[in-house]
Scaffold this active site. Structure first.
Site, mmCIF file in Angstrom:
data_model
loop_
_atom_site.group_PDB
_atom_site.id
_atom_site.type_symbol
_atom_site.label_atom_id
_atom_site.label_comp_id
_atom_site.label_asym_id
_atom_site.label_seq_id
_atom_site.Cartn_x
_atom_site.Cartn_y
_atom_site.Cartn_z
ATOM 1 N N ASN A 65 0.826 -1.212 0.000
ATOM 2 C CA ASN A 65 0.000 0.000 0.000
ATOM 3 C C ASN A 65 0.856 1.255 0.000
ATOM 4 O O ASN A 65 1.893 1.318 0.649
ATOM 5 C CB ASN A 65 -1.035 0.004 1.135
ATOM 6 C CG ASN A 65 -0.480 -0.330 2.497
ATOM 7 O OD1 ASN A 65 0.483 -1.055 2.636
ATOM 8 N ND2 ASN A 65 -1.099 0.225 3.521
ATOM 9 N N GLU A 98 0.371 5.156 0.642
ATOM 10 C CA GLU A 98 -0.561 6.161 1.172
ATOM 11 C C GLU A 98 -0.170 7.567 0.739
ATOM 12 O O GLU A 98 0.906 7.794 0.161
ATOM 13 C CB GLU A 98 -0.624 6.025 2.702
ATOM 14 C CG GLU A 98 -1.202 4.666 3.097
ATOM 15 C CD GLU A 98 -1.458 4.525 4.593
ATOM 16 O OE1 GLU A 98 -1.007 5.372 5.386
ATOM 17 O OE2 GLU A 98 -2.116 3.525 4.952
ATOM 18 N N CYS A 158 -10.273 -5.156 -0.050
ATOM 19 C CA CYS A 158 -11.390 -4.209 0.035
ATOM 20 C C CYS A 158 -12.244 -4.312 -1.233
ATOM 21 O O CYS A 158 -11.857 -4.953 -2.224
ATOM 22 C CB CYS A 158 -10.869 -2.784 0.227
ATOM 23 S SG CYS A 158 -10.248 -2.023 -1.288
ATOM 24 N N CYS A 213 -4.220 0.745 -2.502
ATOM 25 C CA CYS A 213 -4.027 -0.523 -1.785
ATOM 26 C C CYS A 213 -2.945 -1.367 -2.456
ATOM 27 O O CYS A 213 -2.704 -1.278 -3.668
ATOM 28 C CB CYS A 213 -5.311 -1.337 -1.795
ATOM 29 S SG CYS A 213 -6.664 -0.645 -0.862
ATOM 30 N N GLU A 237 -2.979 -4.526 -3.224
ATOM 31 C CA GLU A 237 -3.465 -5.443 -4.262
ATOM 32 C C GLU A 237 -3.510 -4.749 -5.630
ATOM 33 O O GLU A 237 -3.132 -5.322 -6.648
ATOM 34 C CB GLU A 237 -4.875 -5.940 -3.933
ATOM 35 C CG GLU A 237 -4.969 -6.763 -2.666
ATOM 36 C CD GLU A 237 -5.269 -5.940 -1.420
ATOM 37 O OE1 GLU A 237 -4.745 -4.813 -1.309
ATOM 38 O OE2 GLU A 237 -6.012 -6.428 -0.558
ATOM 39 N N CYS A 281 -10.583 -3.199 -4.502
ATOM 40 C CA CYS A 281 -9.596 -4.165 -5.004
ATOM 41 C C CYS A 281 -10.287 -5.386 -5.589
ATOM 42 O O CYS A 281 -9.838 -5.944 -6.593
ATOM 43 C CB CYS A 281 -8.626 -4.564 -3.899
ATOM 44 S SG CYS A 281 -7.488 -3.230 -3.481
HETATM 45 N N1 THU Z 1 -5.338 -1.522 2.358
HETATM 46 C C1 THU Z 1 -4.788 -2.329 1.417
HETATM 47 O O1 THU Z 1 -3.641 -2.133 0.992
HETATM 48 N N2 THU Z 1 -5.536 -3.341 0.940
HETATM 49 C C2 THU Z 1 -6.821 -3.615 1.312
HETATM 50 O O2 THU Z 1 -7.454 -4.475 0.725
HETATM 51 C C3 THU Z 1 -7.407 -2.876 2.415
HETATM 52 C C4 THU Z 1 -6.655 -1.700 2.894
HETATM 53 C C5 THU Z 1 -4.551 -0.391 2.850
HETATM 54 C C6 THU Z 1 -5.085 0.949 2.436
HETATM 55 C C7 THU Z 1 -4.519 1.843 3.512
HETATM 56 O O3 THU Z 1 -3.202 2.220 3.145
HETATM 57 C C8 THU Z 1 -4.443 0.939 4.731
HETATM 58 O O4 THU Z 1 -4.539 -0.386 4.262
HETATM 59 C C9 THU Z 1 -5.543 1.185 5.756
HETATM 60 O O5 THU Z 1 -6.793 1.124 5.158
#
Ligand code: THU
Length: 161
Positions: A62, A64, A112, A73, A75, A115
């Protein structure tokens, strides 16, 4: 009128060693990828590893952003890289692992909704299912046989034709 039930197969592994060696290898890549996540805001680090049909493993984590919705994310970082660089090589599987600086993530990290939709696009495109392996930092590991299993009734390109 009729009512239908939708069921799918979920494999629950009690520990890492129950996975096949190919699955262990993919999950190890996801676990290693999460260490390089850029997650200064959530401190929730996710790693994803995509296995291509040619044996190549693509990883992502991920990323940010101070403008929160601009982040992405793990994925999608991984599957978009695969789509961009190996557009004609089918994706066989994706492994996901998550950890947090605040607590022990002891439940499998499920992708999520965004994704799921993004991965579903490649499943439709390649006409082959994509297996999903999910884990936290510790605890059980889950496996789904296809993204369509955990995103039933998905919106896809057939609606646009
Ligand atoms: N996140 C992911 O990388 N993948 C997911 O399927 C769910 C959430 C990340 C996004 C963000 O950087 C952190 O997790 C908190 O939501």
């Amino acid at each position: 009128m009729k009512k239908q039930k939708i069921a799918f197969e979920l494999t629950v592994f009690e520990n890492f060693h129950e996975l096949s060696s190919e699955e262990q290898n993919l999950m190890t890549s996801a676990r290693s990828a999460r260490k390089k996540a850029y997650a200064p805001y959530s401190s929730f680090q996710v790693g994803a590893a995509v296995l291509l049909e040619n044996g190549e493993i693509i990883t992502g984590n991920n990323q940010e952003n101070a403008s929160y919705p601009s982040g992405l994310c793990a994925e999608r970082v991984a599957v978009f890289y695969a789509g961009a660089n190996f557009p004609n090589v089918p994706i066989k599987a994706i492994a996901i692992s998550a950890t947090s600086k605040h607590h022990v993530v002891d439940q499998p990290a499920a992708p999520c909704g965004n994704c799921r939709q993004a991965i579903s696009e490649y499943e439709v495109k390649q006409k082959q299912p994509i297996k999903i392996l999910m884990m936290g930092e510790t605890g059980q590991i889950l496996k789904c046989n296809a993204m369509s299993d955990i995103l039933p009734l998905a919106f896809n390109s057939t609606y646009l034709n």
